[in-house]
Design an enzyme around this catalytic site. Sequence first.
Site, PDB file in Angstrom:
ATOM      1  N   ASP A   1      23.442  48.531  31.402  1.00 35.75           N
ATOM      2  CA  ASP A   1      23.060  49.123  32.685  1.00 35.75           C
ATOM      3  C   ASP A   1      24.272  49.312  33.602  1.00 35.75           C
ATOM      4  O   ASP A   1      25.244  48.558  33.514  1.00 35.75           O
ATOM      5  CB  ASP A   1      22.014  48.218  33.355  1.00 35.75           C
ATOM      6  CG  ASP A   1      21.286  48.932  34.480  1.00 35.75           C
ATOM      7  OD1 ASP A   1      21.280  50.174  34.502  1.00 35.75           O
ATOM      8  OD2 ASP A   1      20.724  48.240  35.350  1.00 35.75           O
ATOM      9  N   GLY A   2      24.203  50.315  34.466  1.00 31.74           N
ATOM     10  CA  GLY A   2      25.228  50.513  35.492  1.00 31.74           C
ATOM     11  C   GLY A   2      26.093  51.750  35.316  1.00 31.74           C
ATOM     12  O   GLY A   2      27.072  51.926  36.044  1.00 31.74           O
TER      13      GLY A   2
ATOM     14  N   GLU B   1      10.514  54.635  30.332  1.00 30.06           N
ATOM     15  CA  GLU B   1      10.513  55.023  31.757  1.00 30.06           C
ATOM     16  C   GLU B   1      11.672  55.972  32.093  1.00 30.06           C
ATOM     17  O   GLU B   1      11.595  56.715  33.072  1.00 30.06           O
ATOM     18  CB  GLU B   1      10.601  53.770  32.642  1.00 30.06           C
ATOM     19  CG  GLU B   1       9.335  52.908  32.649  1.00 30.06           C
ATOM     20  CD  GLU B   1       9.155  52.052  31.390  1.00 30.06           C
ATOM     21  OE1 GLU B   1      10.156  51.795  30.681  1.00 30.06           O
ATOM     22  OE2 GLU B   1       8.004  51.667  31.105  1.00 30.06           O
ATOM     23  N   ASN B   2      12.736  55.943  31.290  1.00 24.54           N
ATOM     24  CA  ASN B   2      13.887  56.819  31.566  1.00 24.54           C
ATOM     25  C   ASN B   2      13.544  58.314  31.417  1.00 24.54           C
ATOM     26  O   ASN B   2      14.256  59.169  31.937  1.00 24.54           O
ATOM     27  CB  ASN B   2      15.097  56.470  30.683  1.00 24.54           C
ATOM     28  CG  ASN B   2      15.763  55.157  31.037  1.00 24.54           C
ATOM     29  OD1 ASN B   2      16.336  54.480  30.190  1.00 24.54           O
ATOM     30  ND2 ASN B   2      15.710  54.758  32.304  1.00 24.54           N
ATOM     31  N   TRP B   3      12.409  58.618  30.753  1.00 24.23           N
ATOM     32  CA  TRP B   3      11.980  60.031  30.666  1.00 24.23           C
ATOM     33  C   TRP B   3      11.669  60.584  32.045  1.00 24.23           C
ATOM     34  O   TRP B   3      11.638  61.797  32.241  1.00 24.23           O
ATOM     35  CB  TRP B   3      10.737  60.177  29.772  1.00 24.23           C
ATOM     36  CG  TRP B   3      10.991  59.952  28.308  1.00 24.23           C
ATOM     37  CD1 TRP B   3      10.519  58.916  27.551  1.00 24.23           C
ATOM     38  CD2 TRP B   3      11.750  60.784  27.413  1.00 24.23           C
ATOM     39  NE1 TRP B   3      10.947  59.041  26.248  1.00 24.23           N
ATOM     40  CE2 TRP B   3      11.693  60.185  26.135  1.00 24.23           C
ATOM     41  CE3 TRP B   3      12.473  61.971  27.566  1.00 24.23           C
ATOM     42  CZ2 TRP B   3      12.334  60.718  25.019  1.00 24.23           C
ATOM     43  CZ3 TRP B   3      13.115  62.510  26.458  1.00 24.23           C
ATOM     44  CH2 TRP B   3      13.041  61.886  25.204  1.00 24.23           C
TER      45      TRP B   3
ATOM     46  N   ARG C   1      16.793  41.592  35.801  1.00 18.36           N
ATOM     47  CA  ARG C   1      15.449  41.907  35.301  1.00 18.36           C
ATOM     48  C   ARG C   1      15.529  42.403  33.863  1.00 18.36           C
ATOM     49  O   ARG C   1      16.595  42.715  33.354  1.00 18.36           O
ATOM     50  CB  ARG C   1      14.753  42.916  36.209  1.00 18.36           C
ATOM     51  CG  ARG C   1      15.505  44.224  36.398  1.00 18.36           C
ATOM     52  CD  ARG C   1      14.718  45.205  37.265  1.00 18.36           C
ATOM     53  NE  ARG C   1      15.540  46.343  37.618  1.00 18.36           N
ATOM     54  CZ  ARG C   1      16.166  46.501  38.781  1.00 18.36           C
ATOM     55  NH1 ARG C   1      16.027  45.603  39.722  1.00 18.36           N
ATOM     56  NH2 ARG C   1      16.920  47.564  39.011  1.00 18.36           N
TER      57      ARG C   1
ATOM     58  N   GLU D   1      18.282  33.076  25.311  1.00 19.49           N
ATOM     59  CA  GLU D   1      19.092  32.692  26.473  1.00 19.49           C
ATOM     60  C   GLU D   1      19.492  33.988  27.179  1.00 19.49           C
ATOM     61  O   GLU D   1      19.878  34.963  26.531  1.00 19.49           O
ATOM     62  CB  GLU D   1      20.352  31.941  26.021  1.00 19.49           C
ATOM     63  CG  GLU D   1      20.069  30.616  25.358  1.00 19.49           C
ATOM     64  CD  GLU D   1      19.426  29.599  26.299  1.00 19.49           C
ATOM     65  OE1 GLU D   1      19.733  29.630  27.509  1.00 19.49           O
ATOM     66  OE2 GLU D   1      18.591  28.802  25.820  1.00 19.49           O
TER      67      GLU D   1
HETATM   68  C1  IPE Z   1      17.108  49.693  31.653  1.00 19.92           C
HETATM   69  O1  IPE Z   1      17.898  50.237  32.648  1.00 19.92           O
HETATM   70  C2  IPE Z   1      16.996  50.641  30.500  1.00 19.92           C
HETATM   71  C3  IPE Z   1      18.221  50.834  29.725  1.00 19.92           C
HETATM   72  C4  IPE Z   1      19.323  50.181  29.881  1.00 19.92           C
HETATM   73  C5  IPE Z   1      18.129  51.830  28.711  1.00 19.92           C
HETATM   74  P1  IPE Z   1      17.261  51.040  33.870  1.00 19.92           P
HETATM   75  O2  IPE Z   1      18.368  51.373  34.795  1.00 19.92           O
HETATM   76  O3  IPE Z   1      16.421  52.140  33.382  1.00 19.92           O
HETATM   77  O4  IPE Z   1      16.284  49.930  34.506  1.00 19.92           O
HETATM   78  P2  IPE Z   1      15.853  49.671  36.016  1.00 19.92           P
HETATM   79  O5  IPE Z   1      15.346  50.970  36.557  1.00 19.92           O
HETATM   80  O6  IPE Z   1      17.067  49.191  36.743  1.00 19.92           O
HETATM   81  O7  IPE Z   1      14.808  48.599  35.915  1.00 19.92           O
HETATM   82  C1  IPE Z   2      22.177  52.682  32.071  1.00 17.20           C
HETATM   83  O1  IPE Z   2      22.804  53.112  33.226  1.00 17.20           O
HETATM   84  C2  IPE Z   2      21.929  53.808  31.093  1.00 17.20           C
HETATM   85  C3  IPE Z   2      20.508  54.200  30.983  1.00 17.20           C
HETATM   86  C4  IPE Z   2      19.495  53.588  31.514  1.00 17.20           C
HETATM   87  C5  IPE Z   2      20.222  55.383  30.183  1.00 17.20           C
HETATM   88  P1  IPE Z   2      22.004  53.746  34.446  1.00 17.20           P
HETATM   89  O2  IPE Z   2      21.929  55.214  34.245  1.00 17.20           O
HETATM   90  O3  IPE Z   2      20.700  53.068  34.620  1.00 17.20           O
HETATM   91  O4  IPE Z   2      22.981  53.428  35.667  1.00 17.20           O
HETATM   92  P2  IPE Z   2      22.598  52.832  37.089  1.00 17.20           P
HETATM   93  O5  IPE Z   2      21.769  51.618  36.857  1.00 17.20           O
HETATM   94  O6  IPE Z   2      21.841  53.896  37.803  1.00 17.20           O
HETATM   95  O7  IPE Z   2      23.899  52.502  37.724  1.00 17.20           O
HETATM   96 MG    MG Z   3      20.133  51.416  35.653  1.00 19.67          MG
END
Ligand code: IPE
Ligand code: IPE
Ligand code: MG
Length: 251
Positions: free
Chosen positions: A21-22, A68-70, A195, A208
């Site tokens: 993430d990030g 949910e990313n969709w 989370r 862990e």
């Molecule tokens: C979780 O990250 C899903 C992936 C890393 C693929 P998200 O950025 O989608 O999750 P939330 O929205 O912070 O919970």
């Molecule tokens: C994780 O990075 C990659 C995916 C969920 C596909 P994000 O795209 O969620 O990046 P942030 O959390 O918005 O920084």
């Molecule tokens: Mg994210």
Amino acid sequence: MSFKDQIIAEKLPLHVAIIMDGNGRWAKKQGKIRTFGHKGGVLAVRDTVEGAAELGVKFLSLYAFSTENWKRPRWEVDALMELLVDTISKETKTLMDNNISLQAIGDMDSLPPKCRRQLQDTINITSANTRMTLILALSYSSRWEIVNATRKIASQVASGQLKPEEIDDEVFAKQLCTSFCPDPELLIRTSGEHRISNFMLWQIAYAELFFTEKLWPDFRREDLFEAIVDFQKRDRRYGMVNEKQSDDQHA
Ligand code: IPE
Ligand code: IPE
Ligand code: MG
């Protein structure tokens, strides 16, 4: 001493899972659009995969795209799918060079056909590799997986193949996408979010958890080694009592 030197080979987790993430925040910090961050994340994937294989980790799961990313903007989803096809195709050589096989978990039917084909090609090409299995979670969510497993079990009961009283942890786990691998012992999430975001809810019952502030594109094998060193210092009790502590109290 480097983190790698502190790792105890005999206590290596068999399966490490990562919520990557990030990417978006990493891009924003540099005044760039979110997709720049996703591209930046590819290097982190390569380095982490090689680092895990080098240590002897047997299964590495990466959460790459959630159900949910969709719901993200169309342009971002399209760019992510393009990047996925491109990366899997380019990284097939890295997987072969490192003797790593690829597996995917999630709702493959929801992926664009081009993406599904590339994924299947690389899964087939790498299938005889034995050093490590890389598991990509794509269009994956744990609730989707659990509901799916429940449906399969319900239809087995309805057809008389299975009795309700025969359903236990093992029977249930066999219907999950992860039936081919052990549960992760260590779950890492980057970017400072604390989370799980619908990832492997069943499988992480006793994992862990390790959270790091690092944004995914900045993550490298040293960060993985740091998480493993931390993991190895923990006392995993599984609801029981630590024998040593219990003996001390009775002495
Ligand atoms: C979780 O990250 C899903 C992936 C890393 C693929 P998200 O950025 O989608 O999750 P939330 O929205 O912070 O919970
Ligand atoms: C994780 O990075 C990659 C995916 C969920 C596909 P994000 O795209 O969620 O990046 P942030 O959390 O918005 O920084
Ligand atoms: Mg994210």
